[in-house]
Design a protein around this motif. Structure first.
Motif, PDB file in Angstrom:
ATOM      1  N   GLY A  96       0.806  -1.218   0.000  1.00  0.00           N
ATOM      2  CA  GLY A  96       0.000   0.000   0.000  1.00  0.00           C
ATOM      3  C   GLY A  96       0.838   1.265   0.000  1.00  0.00           C
ATOM      4  N   THR A  98       3.365   1.858  -1.740  1.00  0.00           N
ATOM      5  CA  THR A  98       3.684   2.175  -3.136  1.00  0.00           C
ATOM      6  C   THR A  98       2.573   2.987  -3.789  1.00  0.00           C
ATOM      7  OG1 THR A  98       4.913   0.096  -3.301  1.00  0.00           O
ATOM      8  CG2 THR A  98       4.310   1.176  -5.369  1.00  0.00           C
ATOM      9  N   TYR A  99       1.336   2.750  -3.362  1.00  0.00           N
ATOM     10  CA  TYR A  99       0.191   3.420  -3.972  1.00  0.00           C
ATOM     11  C   TYR A  99      -0.275   4.628  -3.158  1.00  0.00           C
ATOM     12  CZ  TYR A  99      -0.150  -0.653  -7.005  1.00  0.00           C
ATOM     13  OH  TYR A  99       0.118  -1.644  -7.924  1.00  0.00           O
ATOM     14  N   ILE A 161      -7.225   6.078  -0.550  1.00  0.00           N
ATOM     15  CA  ILE A 161      -6.585   6.478  -1.799  1.00  0.00           C
ATOM     16  C   ILE A 161      -7.671   6.713  -2.840  1.00  0.00           C
ATOM     17  CG2 ILE A 161      -4.412   5.281  -1.355  1.00  0.00           C
ATOM     18  CD1 ILE A 161      -5.347   2.970  -2.995  1.00  0.00           C
ATOM     19  N   ARG A 165      -6.117   5.050  -8.267  1.00  0.00           N
ATOM     20  CA  ARG A 165      -5.038   4.291  -7.644  1.00  0.00           C
ATOM     21  C   ARG A 165      -5.578   3.025  -7.004  1.00  0.00           C
ATOM     22  NH1 ARG A 165      -0.050   6.485  -6.112  1.00  0.00           N
ATOM     23  NH2 ARG A 165       0.398   8.504  -7.028  1.00  0.00           N
ATOM     24  N   LEU A 168      -5.778   0.020  -9.406  1.00  0.00           N
ATOM     25  CA  LEU A 168      -4.487  -0.650  -9.625  1.00  0.00           C
ATOM     26  C   LEU A 168      -4.061  -1.423  -8.382  1.00  0.00           C
ATOM     27  CD1 LEU A 168      -2.605   2.229 -11.471  1.00  0.00           C
ATOM     28  CD2 LEU A 168      -3.594   0.178 -12.481  1.00  0.00           C
ATOM     29  N   PHE A 169      -4.272  -0.817  -7.219  1.00  0.00           N
ATOM     30  CA  PHE A 169      -3.896  -1.461  -5.964  1.00  0.00           C
ATOM     31  C   PHE A 169      -4.723  -2.721  -5.753  1.00  0.00           C
ATOM     32  CE2 PHE A 169      -3.598  -0.794  -1.080  1.00  0.00           C
ATOM     33  CZ  PHE A 169      -2.696  -1.842  -1.001  1.00  0.00           C
ATOM     34  N   SER A 172      -3.534  -5.607  -7.752  1.00  0.00           N
ATOM     35  CA  SER A 172      -2.354  -6.236  -7.147  1.00  0.00           C
ATOM     36  C   SER A 172      -2.760  -7.139  -5.986  1.00  0.00           C
ATOM     37  CB  SER A 172      -1.389  -5.158  -6.635  1.00  0.00           C
ATOM     38  OG  SER A 172      -0.947  -4.334  -7.693  1.00  0.00           O
TER      39      SER A 172
END
Length: 201
Positions: A96, A98-99, A161, A165, A168-169, A172
């Motif tokens: 998390g 990273t995002y 977020i 975002r 994309l998170f 993952s």
């Protein structure tokens, strides 16, 4: 008790995620009041299904595990389920960053997301009481589809977020869910077969 969230996650998931975010239960509360209880569903139903109901492959005869062998499988499966949620929650918090997810050491939201998003999978474990391969596959696939939906809707709320975002998170996270579940399950079966060979009736 946190079990009241189950109904909300199926009837109005977006609102329920906001309630969960405001609640901010810590890991100990999540494990004792939610994960530890729901994880019993696939374990107990799996024991009943393999020991008392039996299963067949194709048109063959019914197969049963002995009570002792079934119990060993359950004793291996239960902590494996708990471990998978713990690992998944930690990975969510770690990735998390990273995002741009908001960090909160006291109330780690990754564990909340992992615990509640996996609710459909825990409940789907009830089908193990009737161990039909086709039926189990259909139910697990439906549960996985709804788990994916819960992850996509829960990430922006719990991790604070944007939806862009968050998409994309969440993608993952879904990859991590598949890898974690498969990895832990395969490891459990390997340990079971290698050290506690199944005994059939």
């Amino acid at each position: 008790m946190l079990l009241h969230h189950i109904y909300g996650l199926f009837s109005h998931p977006n609102d329920e995620w906001h309630d969960i975010e405001r609640e901010r239960a810590d890991n100990k509360v999540l494990y004792q009041g939610y994960v530890a209880i729901l994880a019993l569903i696939p374990v107990i139903c799996g024991y009943i299904g393999t020991v008392h109901v039996g299963w067949r492959i194709g048109g063959g005869d019914l197969h049963f595990l002995t009570p002792q062998s079934g119990l060993i499988l359950c004793l291996l499966s239960y902590p494996a389920l708990l471990l998978s949620i713990f690992v998944l929650g930690k990975l969510i918090d770690w990735i998390g960053k990273t995002y741009g997810a908001e960090a909160n050491a006291k109330h780690p939201r990754g564990m909340s997301l992992a615990s509640y998003a996996m609710t459909p999978m825990f409940l789907a474990g009830a089908v193990a009481i009737y161990p039909s391969i086709a039926l189990n596959m259909l139910v697990v696939m439906a549960a996985m589809a709804y788990t994916v939906y819960l992850i996509y809707t829960g990430v922006p709320v719990l991790m604070h977020i944007t939806e862009e975002r968050g998409f994309l998170f969440a993608s993952s996270i879904i990859t991590m869910v598949l890898v974690t579940l498969v990895g832990v399950r395969v490891a459990t079966v390997i340990v079971w077969v290698a050290f506690f060979p199944p005994v059939y009736i």
